[in-house]
Write a protein that holds these residues in place. Sequence first.
Motif, PDB file in Angstrom:
ATOM      1  N   TRP A  25      51.758  72.146  31.476  1.00  0.00           N
ATOM      2  CA  TRP A  25      52.274  70.792  31.630  1.00  0.00           C
ATOM      3  C   TRP A  25      51.510  70.113  32.752  1.00  0.00           C
ATOM      4  N   GLN A  26      51.491  68.786  32.751  1.00  0.00           N
ATOM      5  CA  GLN A  26      50.927  68.068  33.882  1.00  0.00           C
ATOM      6  C   GLN A  26      51.880  68.183  35.068  1.00  0.00           C
ATOM      7  N   THR A  27      51.405  67.809  36.251  1.00  0.00           N
ATOM      8  CA  THR A  27      52.174  67.985  37.474  1.00  0.00           C
ATOM      9  C   THR A  27      53.490  67.219  37.478  1.00  0.00           C
ATOM     10  N   GLY A  28      53.454  65.951  37.144  1.00  0.00           N
ATOM     11  CA  GLY A  28      54.659  65.133  37.220  1.00  0.00           C
ATOM     12  C   GLY A  28      55.524  65.268  35.992  1.00  0.00           C
ATOM     13  N   TYR A  29      56.715  64.715  36.083  1.00  0.00           N
ATOM     14  CA  TYR A  29      57.613  64.689  34.937  1.00  0.00           C
ATOM     15  C   TYR A  29      58.615  63.566  35.112  1.00  0.00           C
ATOM     16  N   GLY A  30      59.211  63.173  34.040  1.00  0.00           N
ATOM     17  CA  GLY A  30      60.228  62.134  34.083  1.00  0.00           C
ATOM     18  C   GLY A  30      61.206  62.351  32.956  1.00  0.00           C
ATOM     19  N   CYS A  31      62.343  61.760  33.091  1.00  0.00           N
ATOM     20  CA  CYS A  31      63.381  61.900  32.074  1.00  0.00           C
ATOM     21  C   CYS A  31      64.124  60.583  31.976  1.00  0.00           C
ATOM     22  N   ASP A  74      54.912  56.732  42.288  1.00  0.00           N
ATOM     23  CA  ASP A  74      53.579  56.849  42.873  1.00  0.00           C
ATOM     24  C   ASP A  74      52.597  56.986  41.711  1.00  0.00           C
ATOM     25  N   GLU A  75      51.571  56.162  41.684  1.00  0.00           N
ATOM     26  CA  GLU A  75      50.580  56.169  40.597  1.00  0.00           C
ATOM     27  C   GLU A  75      49.985  57.553  40.351  1.00  0.00           C
ATOM     28  N   LYS A  76      49.897  58.379  41.383  1.00  0.00           N
ATOM     29  CA  LYS A  76      49.277  59.695  41.193  1.00  0.00           C
ATOM     30  C   LYS A  76      50.087  60.588  40.259  1.00  0.00           C
ATOM     31  N   TYR A  77      51.357  60.215  40.001  1.00  0.00           N
ATOM     32  CA  TYR A  77      52.181  61.017  39.105  1.00  0.00           C
ATOM     33  C   TYR A  77      52.240  60.464  37.689  1.00  0.00           C
ATOM     34  N   ILE A  78      51.573  59.343  37.439  1.00  0.00           N
ATOM     35  CA  ILE A  78      51.500  58.810  36.084  1.00  0.00           C
ATOM     36  C   ILE A  78      50.507  59.678  35.303  1.00  0.00           C
TER      37      ILE A  78
END
Length: 82
Positions: A25-31, A74-78
């Motif tokens: 998976w990539q580093t970030g996540y969202g729900c 934070d854009e780095k997590y997109i």
Amino acid sequence: MVRDVKSLSSRFISESHFIPFRFEWQTGYGCFSYSRSQVDAVCRYIANQNEHHKSVSLEDEIRQMLDKFDIEYDEKYILRDP
């Protein structure tokens, strides 16, 4: 909770050999949650997302949702292409 889902699903995918390479998976996540009345709309979105993302990138759509729900990010997590 999401961290655990990512970890366990990565292990499951890797051990099941669904794909011929190591899955990560990539580093970030969202729900995002939606009400029960939106189930049909969400199912249609999922079924048609390949076509949908020809006109709106996933990254832009995530930004739009975060803005719509007034969520700081934070854009780095997109998402980024690997």
